[in-house]
Design an enzyme around this catalytic site. Sequence first.
Site, short mmCIF file in Angstrom:
data_model
loop_
_atom_site.label_atom_id
_atom_site.label_comp_id
_atom_site.label_asym_id
_atom_site.label_seq_id
_atom_site.Cartn_x
_atom_site.Cartn_y
_atom_site.Cartn_z
CG ASP A 257 -7.33 1.03 -15.88
OD1 ASP A 257 -6.39 0.65 -15.18
OD2 ASP A 257 -7.62 0.54 -17.00
CG HIS A 270 5.90 -1.34 -25.01
ND1 HIS A 270 5.10 -1.50 -23.90
CD2 HIS A 270 6.08 -2.58 -25.53
CE1 HIS A 270 4.82 -2.78 -23.73
NE2 HIS A 270 5.41 -3.47 -24.73
CG ASP A 274 6.46 4.60 -22.70
OD1 ASP A 274 5.74 3.89 -21.97
OD2 ASP A 274 7.64 4.32 -22.98
CD GLU A 300 -3.31 -0.32 -17.60
OE1 GLU A 300 -4.09 -1.26 -17.66
OE2 GLU A 300 -2.08 -0.46 -17.36
#
Length: 381
Positions: A257, A270, A274, A300
């Site tokens: 994570d 964002h 990405d 994630e």
Amino acid sequence: MAIRKAWASMQRRRRRLLMSAVFLLSSGLAVTALTFYANYAQQQMDADYISFSNEIVRAQHDGETLLHSSINLLDAPKPLHQQQLLQALWIIDSRQTTIEQYLQRSQLTPRDTQQITTEFARLDKLLKQAQANAQDVLEDSEKLVPLQNLTEEIEYSLAYIYSELHTLMMRGASEQQKIMSVMTKIIIALGALVLVVIIGLLIAIEKILGQQSALEHLSVTDDLTGLDNRRAATSKARQTLTLGRRSGAPVSLAIIDIDHFKHINDQYGHPLGDLVLKQLAQTLKHLMRKSDVVARIGGEEFCLLMPDTDAQGAFEFCERLHRGIGKMEIPHDGGTITITASVGLTTTHDVGDYDFDVLYARADEALYRAKANGRDRVVVY
């Protein structure tokens, strides 16, 4: 305009009818030829030419074995040599029964096999006499010489039978080859006739299968990273765990994570988030082994399934993976940013552990502890 449309529609219907007629005609011819071919092949299979030939080859050694056993018994009348002779007689008798069954199933006529059948009847009598003498030969030594003579007669009878059978088989194989040659030419001609239709069907099938394959790929692939998605990971994990349970090999599962990923999205946007996910996916692909399964299972969060990997090996690998993630540099506004990740790891220890839900829950708990203890670390359940 209406007339043209009607004419075009009629032409399309005519073409479809013509294609259907050609396809049905070609299919009919092909089915007819194949049916005939199959019937003939079935007849030849019933004859068991190949098995029959192999049986003849094996049987040609039976006479030599019998004579050798007989000589041993004549030179040294012992129970062992008696048993060897009886065994040789039993094998010949059994082989005789098998070959008679082959002859009954073959396409050979009674005229073809008349002499062989007659010789088989004679051989059967000789075998019975020899078996009777062999049973008492140790108690009555006077039967040794008659038994030797019987074995010689049996050997001569076998030589004659198998010589005749070999001739019949060679003739049958030659006739079969001629017929098969004609049938092959017919099949080739029919294949050429339906080739165009088959090609058209194959093109259509290929397009359909291509679309189906693309849909299947999309259903098990994460669009952003190109990794397996949760569905694919779950399926592969269950297969791996099933194999591991059978072999007893350990299986390890890690959940990875990205730390503070929401902060990255909020601060940099964002698109950069990405990019982080894509680069992490590439790093995982680069570091993982061929046997490992890596997938993005949501947001994630990534998971790594490691078959045939014990706890120590999995921990060392995850530590190396953790360091590799820390060395990642994501370009941003002419510079770079770095990220950290938390890893929760677990390994199977007993039969009850070979369950994806069980492993996932334990790895998730280890991940929770990693985050609670300050993140940027590997924690083992």
